[in-house]
Design an enzyme around this catalytic site. Structure first.
Site, mmCIF file in Angstrom:
data_model
loop_
_atom_site.group_PDB
_atom_site.id
_atom_site.type_symbol
_atom_site.label_atom_id
_atom_site.label_comp_id
_atom_site.label_asym_id
_atom_site.label_seq_id
_atom_site.Cartn_x
_atom_site.Cartn_y
_atom_site.Cartn_z
ATOM 1 N N LYS A 33 9.067 -4.320 -78.460
ATOM 2 C CA LYS A 33 9.643 -5.130 -79.728
ATOM 3 C C LYS A 33 11.338 -5.333 -79.311
ATOM 4 O O LYS A 33 11.933 -4.332 -78.483
ATOM 5 C CB LYS A 33 9.499 -4.437 -81.305
ATOM 6 C CG LYS A 33 10.264 -3.227 -81.070
ATOM 7 C CD LYS A 33 9.907 -2.349 -82.419
ATOM 8 C CE LYS A 33 10.575 -1.045 -82.575
ATOM 9 N NZ LYS A 33 9.813 -0.092 -83.498
ATOM 10 N N TYR A 242 45.464 -3.607 -80.750
ATOM 11 C CA TYR A 242 45.652 -3.803 -82.109
ATOM 12 C C TYR A 242 45.981 -2.662 -82.799
ATOM 13 O O TYR A 242 45.364 -1.670 -82.828
ATOM 14 C CB TYR A 242 44.315 -4.429 -82.613
ATOM 15 C CG TYR A 242 44.183 -5.676 -82.366
ATOM 16 C CD1 TYR A 242 44.992 -6.823 -82.638
ATOM 17 C CD2 TYR A 242 42.838 -6.240 -81.806
ATOM 18 C CE1 TYR A 242 44.779 -8.188 -82.153
ATOM 19 C CE2 TYR A 242 42.596 -7.473 -81.302
ATOM 20 C CZ TYR A 242 43.553 -8.615 -81.579
ATOM 21 O OH TYR A 242 43.163 -9.750 -81.214
HETATM 22 C C1 LIG Z 1 9.434 1.148 -82.780
HETATM 23 C C2 LIG Z 1 8.290 1.769 -83.165
HETATM 24 C C3 LIG Z 1 7.737 2.731 -82.382
HETATM 25 C C4 LIG Z 1 8.324 3.217 -81.321
HETATM 26 O O1 LIG Z 1 9.281 4.288 -81.365
HETATM 27 P P1 LIG Z 1 10.025 5.191 -80.466
HETATM 28 O O2 LIG Z 1 10.627 6.114 -81.579
HETATM 29 O O3 LIG Z 1 11.042 4.070 -79.917
HETATM 30 O O4 LIG Z 1 9.403 5.603 -79.532
HETATM 31 C C5 LIG Z 1 6.175 3.299 -82.579
HETATM 32 N N1 LIG Z 1 5.593 2.527 -83.555
HETATM 33 C C6 LIG Z 1 6.209 1.792 -84.485
HETATM 34 C C7 LIG Z 1 5.275 1.404 -85.762
HETATM 35 C C8 LIG Z 1 7.380 1.349 -84.432
HETATM 36 O O5 LIG Z 1 8.146 0.528 -85.399
#
Ligand SMILES: *Cc1c(COP(=O)(O)O)cnc(C)c1O
EC number: 5.1.1.1
Length: 345
Positions: A33, A242
């Site tokens: 994702k 800054y």
């Molecule tokens: C993002 C996600 C993962 C992966 O998790 P990690 O901690 O990055 O290994 C797995 N399952 C779901 C439902 C997620 O949203």
């Protein structure tokens, strides 16, 4: 050229995925994702598919469509958000497997796409996505009659091995699924590292594949080299950037580098963060600007062409600690302006 270069080591990504795969008996998917946690969906997913990954997870159907274009037919693409209104064509045309989160989604799915596979997402206590035990009890018979391909749930505290939430969620997931003959998925990276009781049939690592905590033995994946635009000498008492937040306490040489918070170099990391010139750490001087950062190179003894923010000496979790955040946010913030270079794959 003054664009910073982000190097992404696809061989390290593959090695991390294989190492996690070797820790479980079941199949190992890859979570890709958010553009593969900011590292590039197409390149990352193709490398993992070539290494043997047969299942992938994305957050939304649009990501699934892009992934299908990258991978072609074959691999299974699961969508965490399930079947949302307007998704039917994309799910059908791109052969995506929505993880159904509610009775509404289930009805929408079987009405629009009765022959398209789907999975079920259950809430075992995180209260984010999925059906709760009560809803599942009511929906279960209808859902099972449609033969789901996978049943999953997700842990809230998997990166804290001693947390009481882990066994509590495991018990809830077992109670909801134990007499069901459908493959189950429960483990993200943290849960793979916990204990085999959490593994089930299909694990879903993300951050560990990309080299982040809690997979502390992961191979680092990203290197970020930032060009030096200009160097200058300051006398003691002069200030940098800054808000005058850095004042030279001695004669000082400052390098101004071409990167800033618009590139995901979170402002909050400034006070604790160094950049590296070969093996020499050079502290950030003053505030991180939108596109520029001042770096104290007084003790270096020469003017470097580039300075390294991520790489051999410093990983995403160090920057995350410095900024008060997590490695996931460091990765997914990596800027669009970087020139991206891929190694291996
Ligand atoms: C993002 C996600 C993962 C992966 O998790 P990690 O901690 O990055 O290994 C797995 N399952 C779901 C439902 C997620 O949203």
């Amino acid at each position: 050229m003054s664009t910073a270069i982000l190097t992404i080591d696809l061989d390290a990504i593959v090695a991390n995925w294989r190492a996690l795969d070797a820790m479980t008996e079941g199949e190992t998917a890859a979570v890709v994702k958010a553009d593969a946690y900011g590292l590039g969906l197409t390149r990352v997913a193709r490398a993992l598919a070539r290494a043997g990954a047969r299942s992938f997870f994305v957050a939304v159907a649009e990501e699934g469509a892009a992934l299908r274009e990258a991978l072609g037919p074959g691999p299974t693409i699961y969508v965490f958000s399930g079947h949302m209104r307007g998704d039917a064509d994309m799910i059908g045309d791109m052969d995506l497997v929505p993880m159904i989160n509610s009775l509404d989604q289930l009805i929408r799915h079987v009405e629009a796409l009765p022959d398209q596979p789907f999975g079920i997402q259950l809430d075992s206590g995180m209260n984010r996505l999925g059906m709760e035990p009560g809803e599942w009890a009511a929906v279960r018979q209808i859902a099972m009659a449609q033969k789901p391909r996978l049943i999953m749930s997700h842990l809230a505290c998997a990166d804290e091995p001693e947390h009481a939430m882990n066994p509590q969620q495991l018990a809830a997931f077992l109670e909801m699924t134990d007499d069901i003959d459908v493959p189950r998925s429960f483990a993200n990276t943290g849960a793979i590292l916990l204990d085999e009781a959490y593994h089930f049939d299909l694990s879903r690592p993300g951050i560990g594949v990309y080299g982040g905590r809690p997979f502390v033995d992961a191979r680092p994946v990203v290197t970020l080299d930032i060009p030096v635009i200009q160097c200058r000498d300051l006398s003691a008492g002069e200030t940098v950037g800054y808000g005058n937040s850095f004042t030279a306490s001695r004669d000082t040489r400052i390098a101004t580098i071409s990167g800033g918070y618009a590139d995901g170099i979170i402002r909050a990391m400034g006070p604790k963060t160094v950049l590296w010139a070969e093996d020499t750490p050079c502290p950030i001087a003053g505030r991180i600007s939108m596109d520029l950062i001042g770096v104290d190179i007084t003790d270096l003894g020469y003017d470097p062409k580039t300075l390294e923010l991520l790489g051999r000496h410093q990983c995403i979790d160090t920057l995350a600690d410095n900024a008060g955040t997590i490695g996931y946010e460091i990765l997914t913030s990596l800027g669009a302006r970087y020139m991206r270079r891929y190694l291996g794959g």
